[in-house]
Motif scaffolding. Structure first.
Motif, mmCIF file in Angstrom:
data_model
loop_
_atom_site.group_PDB
_atom_site.id
_atom_site.type_symbol
_atom_site.label_atom_id
_atom_site.label_comp_id
_atom_site.label_asym_id
_atom_site.label_seq_id
_atom_site.Cartn_x
_atom_site.Cartn_y
_atom_site.Cartn_z
ATOM 1 N N ASP A 96 0.833 -1.216 0.000
ATOM 2 C CA ASP A 96 0.000 0.000 0.000
ATOM 3 C C ASP A 96 0.863 1.260 0.000
ATOM 4 O O ASP A 96 0.468 2.292 -0.549
ATOM 5 C CB ASP A 96 -0.912 0.035 1.243
ATOM 6 C CG ASP A 96 -2.014 -1.027 1.163
ATOM 7 O OD1 ASP A 96 -2.277 -1.502 0.048
ATOM 8 O OD2 ASP A 96 -2.582 -1.353 2.219
ATOM 9 N N LEU A 97 2.034 1.162 0.623
ATOM 10 C CA LEU A 97 2.885 2.346 0.724
ATOM 11 C C LEU A 97 3.402 2.816 -0.631
ATOM 12 O O LEU A 97 3.819 3.958 -0.771
ATOM 13 C CB LEU A 97 4.089 2.068 1.641
ATOM 14 C CG LEU A 97 3.851 2.169 3.151
ATOM 15 C CD1 LEU A 97 5.164 1.969 3.890
ATOM 16 C CD2 LEU A 97 3.236 3.508 3.526
ATOM 17 N N THR A 98 3.391 1.945 -1.601
ATOM 18 C CA THR A 98 3.918 2.334 -2.906
ATOM 19 C C THR A 98 2.859 3.008 -3.777
ATOM 20 O O THR A 98 3.186 3.543 -4.821
ATOM 21 C CB THR A 98 4.473 1.113 -3.673
ATOM 22 O OG1 THR A 98 3.397 0.190 -3.851
ATOM 23 C CG2 THR A 98 5.606 0.465 -2.910
ATOM 24 N N HIS A 99 1.630 2.942 -3.408
ATOM 25 C CA HIS A 99 0.627 3.712 -4.155
ATOM 26 C C HIS A 99 -0.425 4.273 -3.211
ATOM 27 O O HIS A 99 -1.540 3.782 -3.104
ATOM 28 C CB HIS A 99 -0.006 2.893 -5.293
ATOM 29 C CG HIS A 99 -0.505 1.556 -4.864
ATOM 30 N ND1 HIS A 99 0.247 0.428 -4.946
ATOM 31 C CD2 HIS A 99 -1.688 1.194 -4.344
ATOM 32 C CE1 HIS A 99 -0.463 -0.587 -4.491
ATOM 33 N NE2 HIS A 99 -1.631 -0.146 -4.123
ATOM 34 N N ILE A 100 -0.003 5.330 -2.551
ATOM 35 C CA ILE A 100 -0.876 5.950 -1.558
ATOM 36 C C ILE A 100 -1.890 6.849 -2.256
ATOM 37 O O ILE A 100 -1.532 7.683 -3.080
ATOM 38 C CB ILE A 100 -0.018 6.762 -0.565
ATOM 39 C CG1 ILE A 100 0.780 5.786 0.302
ATOM 40 C CG2 ILE A 100 -0.887 7.657 0.313
ATOM 41 C CD1 ILE A 100 1.909 6.403 1.054
ATOM 42 N N LEU A 293 0.498 35.413 -8.085
ATOM 43 C CA LEU A 293 -0.336 34.432 -7.409
ATOM 44 C C LEU A 293 -0.368 33.262 -8.380
ATOM 45 O O LEU A 293 -0.760 33.434 -9.540
ATOM 46 C CB LEU A 293 -1.749 34.972 -7.205
ATOM 47 C CG LEU A 293 -1.941 35.894 -6.009
ATOM 48 C CD1 LEU A 293 -1.185 37.181 -6.177
ATOM 49 C CD2 LEU A 293 -3.405 36.177 -5.804
ATOM 50 N N LEU A 294 0.076 32.132 -7.931
ATOM 51 C CA LEU A 294 0.262 31.028 -8.867
ATOM 52 C C LEU A 294 -0.109 29.718 -8.189
ATOM 53 O O LEU A 294 0.338 29.425 -7.083
ATOM 54 C CB LEU A 294 1.733 31.004 -9.307
ATOM 55 C CG LEU A 294 2.265 29.796 -10.078
ATOM 56 C CD1 LEU A 294 1.466 29.532 -11.331
ATOM 57 C CD2 LEU A 294 3.730 30.015 -10.436
ATOM 58 N N LEU A 295 -0.942 28.964 -8.873
ATOM 59 C CA LEU A 295 -1.308 27.649 -8.374
ATOM 60 C C LEU A 295 -1.065 26.650 -9.485
ATOM 61 O O LEU A 295 -1.588 26.799 -10.594
ATOM 62 C CB LEU A 295 -2.792 27.629 -7.977
ATOM 63 C CG LEU A 295 -3.413 26.263 -7.741
ATOM 64 C CD1 LEU A 295 -2.813 25.605 -6.500
ATOM 65 C CD2 LEU A 295 -4.917 26.365 -7.581
ATOM 66 N N ALA A 296 -0.241 25.650 -9.203
ATOM 67 C CA ALA A 296 -0.024 24.577 -10.177
ATOM 68 C C ALA A 296 -0.490 23.279 -9.533
ATOM 69 O O ALA A 296 -0.100 22.955 -8.413
ATOM 70 C CB ALA A 296 1.445 24.500 -10.558
ATOM 71 N N ARG A 297 -1.352 22.591 -10.242
ATOM 72 C CA ARG A 297 -1.855 21.315 -9.718
ATOM 73 C C ARG A 297 -1.384 20.182 -10.611
ATOM 74 O O ARG A 297 -1.551 20.231 -11.831
ATOM 75 C CB ARG A 297 -3.380 21.321 -9.683
ATOM 76 C CG ARG A 297 -3.944 22.415 -8.821
ATOM 77 C CD ARG A 297 -5.338 22.080 -8.382
ATOM 78 N NE ARG A 297 -6.334 22.228 -9.432
ATOM 79 C CZ ARG A 297 -7.614 21.966 -9.260
ATOM 80 N NH1 ARG A 297 -8.051 21.501 -8.095
ATOM 81 N NH2 ARG A 297 -8.467 22.136 -10.240
ATOM 82 N N LEU A 298 -0.819 19.176 -9.982
ATOM 83 C CA LEU A 298 -0.382 18.003 -10.719
ATOM 84 C C LEU A 298 -1.194 16.814 -10.250
ATOM 85 O O LEU A 298 -1.376 16.606 -9.043
ATOM 86 C CB LEU A 298 1.092 17.715 -10.418
ATOM 87 C CG LEU A 298 2.127 18.617 -11.090
ATOM 88 C CD1 LEU A 298 3.503 18.320 -10.517
ATOM 89 C CD2 LEU A 298 2.096 18.409 -12.590
ATOM 90 N N ALA A 299 -1.678 16.049 -11.208
ATOM 91 C CA ALA A 299 -2.356 14.801 -10.860
ATOM 92 C C ALA A 299 -1.550 13.666 -11.461
ATOM 93 O O ALA A 299 -1.349 13.609 -12.678
ATOM 94 C CB ALA A 299 -3.775 14.810 -11.423
ATOM 95 N N LEU A 300 -1.032 12.809 -10.589
ATOM 96 C CA LEU A 300 -0.176 11.711 -11.038
ATOM 97 C C LEU A 300 -0.747 10.379 -10.585
ATOM 98 O O LEU A 300 -1.471 10.308 -9.588
ATOM 99 C CB LEU A 300 1.218 11.835 -10.423
ATOM 100 C CG LEU A 300 2.143 12.958 -10.868
ATOM 101 C CD1 LEU A 300 1.852 14.205 -10.082
ATOM 102 C CD2 LEU A 300 3.576 12.536 -10.627
ATOM 103 N N ALA A 301 -0.373 9.347 -11.294
ATOM 104 C CA ALA A 301 -0.716 8.008 -10.812
ATOM 105 C C ALA A 301 -0.034 7.829 -9.458
ATOM 106 O O ALA A 301 1.088 8.301 -9.263
ATOM 107 C CB ALA A 301 -0.228 6.963 -11.803
ATOM 108 N N PRO A 302 -0.723 7.157 -8.501
ATOM 109 C CA PRO A 302 -0.166 7.037 -7.144
ATOM 110 C C PRO A 302 1.239 6.439 -7.122
ATOM 111 O O PRO A 302 2.025 6.750 -6.226
ATOM 112 C CB PRO A 302 -1.154 6.120 -6.420
ATOM 113 C CG PRO A 302 -2.390 6.130 -7.237
ATOM 114 C CD PRO A 302 -2.028 6.526 -8.632
ATOM 115 N N ASP A 303 1.574 5.597 -8.096
ATOM 116 C CA ASP A 303 2.907 4.995 -8.037
ATOM 117 C C ASP A 303 3.963 5.845 -8.739
ATOM 118 O O ASP A 303 5.118 5.463 -8.827
ATOM 119 C CB ASP A 303 2.883 3.572 -8.621
ATOM 120 C CG ASP A 303 2.424 3.565 -10.068
ATOM 121 O OD1 ASP A 303 2.065 4.661 -10.578
ATOM 122 O OD2 ASP A 303 2.406 2.485 -10.686
#
Ligand code: ADP
Ligand code: MG
Length: 602
Positions: A96-100, A293-303
């Motif tokens: 589980d720790l590898t894809h939180i 004012l800057l917001l960057a959002r990254l969505a990555l696979a959990p692993d």
């Protein structure tokens, strides 16, 4: 883009982690200050699928921190276990720790808080309307009770670090800790715009979002003007990750990086490489020392990332860090480079800079002013004209408007055939200034530039609450200004200028002093007034009034109807000092009948 337990709202049971899992978890101090408590409790609420999170702090969280949510709740039987070290419902085994996919995973937050504070958890895991309450206090036996509560959890933390003087000594005062709490809440509110966030600091709402999309969250937090200036970044696909965000157009900036935010899988994080890339993207386009004012959002696979590298989960390791950094840098640079400099926000700076000068120039004039009042009535006739030795009456006579010259001066006739020229802007400024002065508490008249000994209208100290701004306006000050403003908040609120600390040197202006005229650009006015209100001078109150009057007054170049001209002249007649504008410049010239007769050799 945020990742959650995704359990469809069911309560997951809590278990102690196995020793081999514990060994693999980044260890260290989790709770360093009130803001760390708030961070952990917000993460728990988000992990529980909350749609609304309410954070309350008193005295910067030192007195009280309370986070309530409408999430899944904790099963009554699990309450004690939840507060044990390494007890979690979110991770079971090494794999589980590898894809939180949750914000929490170490099972340590509640235990760490309970070790340094009194903690009370009230939680309802079903719709029965009853919540089990567990109270833990270091050195005391745990207590259980039941309260009525809808589904969800409310965690209250009191006496933080009461028994840890070393930790307490490292904290800033309540204001500094409040600022940090506000920054944490702001980060999560921007990272999760679909969730409603409310921050209440010492009984007042300091931040509130509506649980909508990012533009709405930006508007709620920074105000409509800033929101309008925000440029969208992305969404882009980078090596299977999604990158998106917003950045303020050039011209809208802050003196530090406190509004530059990187969010990875729903978690505000400090990844050095990515933050450096973000800065490299905007740096060439912003003035030295200024940050957007800057917001960057990254969505990555959990692993694709490792969140298990920092005890407070503030850092993350990313597998394709270099590619992401390059993409971030290019996206920010391209977005900013393609957009014109925001003109809307420009005035926030230039008039303030200009105005600082004006204040300095104004001071000697203010000192001259009382002498000037009498002298000035003659002074108007200096310009190479024959002297007018006929003294006008002390009070302005009834003036009849003849018309406007170049939309700048009102030509007026006084009984007896005397001619008056009235500068419309300065006249209106004078009228507004005296209105404000009449509203000031009597004791303050002593300090006011015009030292009114009797209050003409007799309305006395009618403290108008201000006019609420539709959207609060965000103002960034220097630390020195912020200190001064903080000490003046009550007094300013009484003047109708309600400013609210918003973390660091940032304030929200919520209302403007009431005036008979609506300001053309309330946001601009709010920013300018906040600057004036933070002026490092004993007579700042008077300067603020002058500034307000000046900025609200009719401009030169504005056409006025005859009725408007007449109204202005009649109000001016009621003014105590009708010949001089609050800055000390003449506002009317008088040409007596006798003077005209002589000049024309009639
Ligand atoms: P972690 O979040 O790492 O699991 P915590 O100490 O923060 O560890 O919380 C322990 C457990 O308590 C969580 O795993 C979760 O099951 C439960 N919990 C804590 N806060 C909440 C909450 N607001 N709503 C529902 N469950 C909660
Ligand atoms: Mg947690």
């Amino acid at each position: 883009m945020q990742t959650r337990a995704g359990d469809g709202g069911a309560v997951r049971h809590i278990a102690l982690l196995a020793p081999q899992v514990i060994e693999r978890i980044a260890a260290g101090e989790v709770i360093e200050r009130p803001a760390s408590v708030v961070r952990e409790l917000i993460e728990n609420a988000l992990d529980a699928g909350a749609t609304s999170v309410r954070i309350e702090v008193r005295e910067g969280g030192l007195r009280l921190i309370r986070v309530s949510d409408d999430g899944t709740g904790i099963a009554s039987d699990d309450l004690e276990l939840a507060c044990q070290p390494h007890a979690t419902s979110k991770v079971r085994d090494l794999d589980d720790l590898t894809h939180i996919t949750t914000l929490g995973f170490r099972g340590e937050a509640l235990a760490s808080i309970a070790a340094v504070a009194e903690i009370e958890i009230a939680s309802a895991a079903d719709a029965s309307g009853l919540a089990a309450v567990l109270t833990l206090s270091p050195g005391h036996t745990p207590e259980r009770s039941v309260v009525s509560r809808p589904r969800g959890t409310m965690v209250t933390v009191r006496q933080l670090f009461a028994d840890v003087p070393a930790r307490r000594a490292l904290l800033r005062g309540p204001a500094g800790e409040s600022a940090r709490v506000a920054a944490v809440v702001r980060g999560y509110a921007l990272a999760h715009p679909a969730i409603r966030f409310t921050l209440i600091a010492d009984g007042a709402i300091a931040l509130q979002t509506g649980g909508d999309d990012l533009p709405h969250a930006v508007t709620a937090i920074y105000g409509a003007d800033v929101a309008r200036s925000m440029l969208p970044i992305g969404p882009l696909d980078v090596d299977g990750a999604t990158l998106e965000g917003v950045v303020s157009a050039r011209g809208v900036d802050a003196p530090d990086r406190s509004h530059v935010l990187l969010v990875v899988n729903g978690r505000p994080v400090a990844n050095k490489a990515l933050l450096a890339a973000m800065e490299a993207g905007y740096r060439p386009l912003f003035r030295k020392g200024r940050h957007p004012l800057l917001l960057a959002r990254l969505a990555l696979a959990p692993d694709a990332l490792d969140v298990n590298v920092h005890p407070a989960k503030a850092e993350v390791l990313l597998r394709s860090e270099q590619a992401l950094a390059a993409a971030l840098r290019a996206a920010i640079h391209d977005t900013l480079g393609a957009a014109p400099k925001s003109l809307r926000m420009q005035p926030a700076e230039s008039p303030t800079a200009g105005f600082a000068q004006a204040v300095q120039l104004r001071l000697p004039a203010a000192r001259r002013r009382r002498g000037l009042l009498l002298g000035e009535r003659r002074a108007g006739y200096r310009a190479g004209l024959p002297a007018d030795d006929e003294q006008p009456a002390e009070r302005l006579p009834e003036l009849e408007a003849i018309g406007q010259l170049d939309d700048t001066l009102i030509l007026a006739r006084a009984p007896g055939g005397h001619l008056y020229l009235v500068d419309q802007h300065r006249a209106h400024e004078r009228i507004l200034y005296e209105t404000l002065l009449r509203q000031a508490p009597p004791a303050e008249h002593l300090n006011a530039a015009d030292a009114v000994d009797t209050v003409r209208s007799g309305q006395g100290a009618s403290q108008g609450a201000g006019q609420l701004l539709l959207m609060p306006v965000l103002v960034e000050l220097t630390p020195t200004q912020a200190r001064l403003l903080n000490a003046r908040l009550n007094e300013l609120a009484q003047m109708g200028l309600e400013c609210q600390p918003f973390g660091g040197s940032v304030f929200l202006v919520r209302s403007l002093p009431s005036l008979p005229v609506a300001p053309t650009d309330p946001a601009d006015l709010a920013r300018a007034l906040a600057q004036d209100a933070a002026e490092d001078a004993d007579d700042w109150r008077d300067h603020l009034r002058i500034s307000l009057a000046c900025r609200s007054a009719i401009r030169r170049g504005q056409p006025l109807t005859n009725a408007e001209q007449a109204a202005l002249l009649s109000s001016l007649r009621d003014a105590r000092t009708p010949a001089v504008c609050p800055h000390g410049s003449p506002l009317l010239l008088r040409y007596s009948k006798g003077f005209l007769t002589r000049a024309f050799e009639w």
